[in-house]
Design an enzyme around this catalytic site. Structure first.
Site, mmCIF file in Angstrom:
data_model
loop_
_atom_site.group_PDB
_atom_site.id
_atom_site.type_symbol
_atom_site.label_atom_id
_atom_site.label_comp_id
_atom_site.label_asym_id
_atom_site.label_seq_id
_atom_site.Cartn_x
_atom_site.Cartn_y
_atom_site.Cartn_z
ATOM 1 N N CYS A 219 -6.263 -3.522 -3.714
ATOM 2 C CA CYS A 219 -6.663 -3.900 -2.357
ATOM 3 C C CYS A 219 -5.832 -5.105 -1.952
ATOM 4 O O CYS A 219 -5.864 -6.134 -2.641
ATOM 5 C CB CYS A 219 -8.154 -4.229 -2.337
ATOM 6 S SG CYS A 219 -8.760 -4.901 -0.775
ATOM 7 N N CYS B 30 -1.984 -2.116 3.392
ATOM 8 C CA CYS B 30 -3.357 -1.810 2.984
ATOM 9 C C CYS B 30 -3.304 -0.526 2.168
ATOM 10 O O CYS B 30 -2.606 0.426 2.566
ATOM 11 C CB CYS B 30 -4.253 -1.628 4.215
ATOM 12 S SG CYS B 30 -5.917 -0.996 3.851
#
Length: 263
Positions: free
Chosen positions: A73, A184
């Site tokens: 992440c 992302c």
């Protein structure tokens, strides 16, 4: 210890894009994946909340005796990985940063677009990366607000998602980007749609392969590669809809089990 799993966590299903690269490069390794979908997206949370969630995920993976932890992440990496490395010294952490450096090195137009969450774009790590590697390059930043919930709900190919992407990409294309950095881990699931929307000369770049290679490097350095030539086992846990997570693991050649877990 060699047979212990690689731990991977993300704010949902997006990090499966990283997991797939790791599994492709290291097919003998066992893995455990945490999809914290109940708290997605991390990118809109405070730095304090992101740190708390990252600690929670890390401690759960350590309970499963993970030998290395991949923070799959971008937002959690930029806001929490320094603390995790300082606190949990018995395990190595692999983080993820937007692949700005390779994009900058290869850009001909000297203009690079970055699509990322608010939590990543506002972080000190992101700004230092841009400062250190993007001298003389124009960086066009866009917050992909709304994209993660659409991907988490299986709507990456929907008209709503395409319209949102068009709105985000139009200002970048107007400034002549030739590289689009996906900041992302959810966003690689948008690549089919992005290829429809972007001119052919615009290259899409993400961090998945680089993260897998770094994971292998650290495992080799610490003599932790799995030596057993047997089928690897992969456990996936989600605190949301199991069927959504399963849909992101279709056509994966591996022994996979997906569970609901309230974490």
């Amino acid at each position: 210890m060699h047979n212990n799993p690689i731990g991977v966590f993300d704010s949902g299903v997006g990090g499966t894009s990283i997991w797939k690269e790791i599994h492709k490069l290291l097919p003998l390794e066992n893995t455990i994946y945490l999809a914290d979908s109940a708290n997605a997206p991390y990118g809109e949370k405070s730095a304090e909340d992101i740190l708390k969630l990252s600690i929670k995920n890390t401690e759960l993976l350590l309970e499963y005796n993970c030998k290395i932890i991949v923070v799959a992440c971008n937002t959690a990496t930029t806001n929490a990985i320094s603390y995790l490395r300082q606190t949990y010294t018995g395990v190595s952490f692999i983080g993820i940063e937007p692949a700005i450096k390779p994009a900058v090195l290869q850009s001909n137009s000297k203009t690079v677009g970055v699509l990322a969450t608010k939590g990543t774009l506002s972080s000190s790590l992101f700004h230092s990366t841009v400062k250190n590697h993007a001298e003389g390059i124009k960086i066009i930043e866009k917050e992909g607000k709304g994209l993660v919930p659409l991907i988490e709900s299986g709507k990456a190919a929907s008209k709503e998602c395409k319209d949102l992407l068009k709105a985000l990409l139009t200002p970048m294309l107007a400034q002549n980007i030739d590289y689009l950095v996906l900041g992302c881990t959810h966003y690689p699931y948008l690549i089919p749609v992005l290829k429809e929307l972007l001119p052919q000369h615009v290259n899409i770049i993400d961090s998945g392969e680089a993260v897998a290679k770094q994971t292998k490097v650290i495992l080799e350095k610490e003599n932790l590669l799995n030596k057993n030539n047997v089928s690897s086992l992969h456990k996936f846990f989600t605190n949301a809809d199991v069927s959504i997570l399963k849909s992101f693991l279709k056509n994966v050649d591996a022994s996979i089990a997906v569970y609901y877990l309230d974490f």
